[in-house]
Design an enzyme around this catalytic site. Sequence first.
Site, short mmCIF file in Angstrom:
data_model
loop_
_atom_site.label_atom_id
_atom_site.label_comp_id
_atom_site.label_asym_id
_atom_site.label_seq_id
_atom_site.Cartn_x
_atom_site.Cartn_y
_atom_site.Cartn_z
N TYR A 1 0.85 -1.19 0.00
CA TYR A 1 0.00 0.00 0.00
C TYR A 1 0.88 1.23 0.00
O TYR A 1 1.86 1.30 0.76
CB TYR A 1 -0.88 -0.01 1.25
CG TYR A 1 -1.75 1.22 1.41
CD1 TYR A 1 -2.80 1.48 0.50
CD2 TYR A 1 -1.55 2.12 2.45
CE1 TYR A 1 -3.60 2.60 0.66
CE2 TYR A 1 -2.36 3.24 2.61
CZ TYR A 1 -3.38 3.48 1.71
OH TYR A 1 -4.18 4.58 1.86
N ASP B 1 9.28 2.61 -0.24
CA ASP B 1 8.25 3.30 0.54
C ASP B 1 8.44 2.88 2.00
O ASP B 1 8.03 1.79 2.41
CB ASP B 1 6.86 2.92 0.02
CG ASP B 1 5.76 3.64 0.78
OD1 ASP B 1 6.09 4.37 1.75
OD2 ASP B 1 4.59 3.48 0.41
N LYS C 1 4.49 9.12 8.77
CA LYS C 1 4.23 8.53 10.08
C LYS C 1 5.22 9.00 11.16
O LYS C 1 5.08 10.12 11.64
CB LYS C 1 4.12 7.01 9.94
CG LYS C 1 2.92 6.65 9.02
CD LYS C 1 2.46 5.21 9.04
CE LYS C 1 1.14 5.09 8.29
NZ LYS C 1 1.14 4.32 7.08
C1 LIG Z 1 0.51 4.80 5.72
C2 LIG Z 1 1.26 4.51 4.48
C3 LIG Z 1 1.18 5.36 3.35
C4 LIG Z 1 0.22 6.51 3.27
O1 LIG Z 1 0.48 7.49 4.18
P1 LIG Z 1 -0.71 8.52 4.55
O2 LIG Z 1 -0.05 9.50 5.46
O3 LIG Z 1 -1.78 7.71 5.18
O4 LIG Z 1 -1.15 9.13 3.27
C5 LIG Z 1 2.00 5.09 2.29
N1 LIG Z 1 2.83 4.05 2.30
C6 LIG Z 1 2.93 3.21 3.34
C7 LIG Z 1 3.90 2.09 3.31
C8 LIG Z 1 2.13 3.41 4.46
O5 LIG Z 1 2.20 2.55 5.48
#
Ligand SMILES: *Cc1c(COP(=O)(O)O)cnc(C)c1O
Length: 463
Positions: free
Chosen positions: A145, A240, A268
Amino acid sequence: MLNHENSHLIFIEACNLMPGGVNSPARAFGAVGGEPVVIDRGEGAYLYDVDGNRYLDYVQSWGPMILGHAHPQVIAAIQTAAVKGASFGAPTLLENTLAKMIIDTVPSIQKIRFVNSGTEATMSAIRLARGFTNRKKIIKFIGNYHGHVDALLLAAGSAAATLGVPNSPGITEGVIQDTILLPYNNVEALKDIFHRMGKEIAAAIVEPVAGNMGCVVGSSNFLYELRHLTQEHGSILIFDEVMSGWRVGKSGAGARFSVLPDITTLGKVIGGGLPVGAYGGRADIMDNVIPAGKIFQAGTLSGNPLAMAAGIATLKTLNETDPFAALERKAAMLAEGLEDVAREAKIPVVIEQIGSMMTLFFLTEVDNKTDQYRVSGTTFNGGIVERSTATSSTGGCYSSKITDWDSAAKCNTKRYANFFWNMLERGFYFPCSQFETFFMSTAITEKEIKQTINAAEEVFKLL
Ligand SMILES: *Cc1c(COP(=O)(O)O)cnc(C)c1O
């Protein structure tokens, strides 16, 4: 039974005000069937809901709250920044400070751009990769994701998968026609696609440790091949690490596995609970971003002083206290404890854990006829529990039972839901989906981990 009357009333009202009563689907408890509890406040390891119930929190706002809730240094930093003004839309020293802290920590980042969410970070990173390479195609892995970016919202793990919406309506064919979906941890599929169309591939984006189909660790062989193939074909490798950053270890999964990407996306933890994302990497690539270069990306509130201050305070505290080994030890302690009580109760589970991330996967029942159960090529001979922990800091060969979306998706989501509600009733707040990750925070002590294992022991007997 815990009283959820106020939560219920607030949620009913919310449903008339916001779609599904929430501002992000993962928190709606849809995957476990029921209404969410409405949170009033957090303190350290605990959340308190609007009915006065207290929960030990293993969700931590889905990852950011690595220091626990309302950490005094983070609060103080936000207060100091707030008094000076919430936003200027102009440069501040705070941006340099956080940028330097991240560049000093993440070995592959030479220059960085702050945005407001993980979604913005991955969206911008992909635009940059396409602009830089002048190519169209991007590779995305099934079950990973990357936020709700149109071109990446395919086979996107937890939020989408548990709601049964693998592809969202509203995403046109045109937007996704250049996205290539590949299975996670599958080196052959990777080699094949690069062999066939390597010169068309702008970028591969990957969660080096996946956290959005549950915690699934990228094998070092897979990540190494990905690095090798992208380099060989002039494609950009994007890690990511929005979730894995500071979770898999201080410098993220790239450093832990000794595989350095061209661009890394973050979010995060670096915002300490405020809305922050970032993308950064090789200076020669980053200098193509406007106004240094021509690739457009902007944000009215990007580098917001409150968000920068919260991020600085969080990373500063992490640098000073260096809790990463302790976090990993505590997460392993929880994993081992859960494994033991599951085995006693004869509940088949697999626990994946690395750093302060872990998931308890409930396996589908052993087939009575053959007394065997297969997950991704491994046969269980009535064996109940398997666990794999990535202990090697250099990322030695990692073997695991849950390796990709196919093996994760076979898990017993009903049993997970049952576990979830029974633990909530006992005051433990776990993610409301089988396909999400639990997080350890510095605020959770060994005593609380033991309490968790004791509660799970009771619960496993009911499942
Ligand atoms: C949470 C997450 C996102 C998206 O971040 P948001 O701040 O919710 O837009 C993208 N990539 C990964 C791996 C994530 O865990």
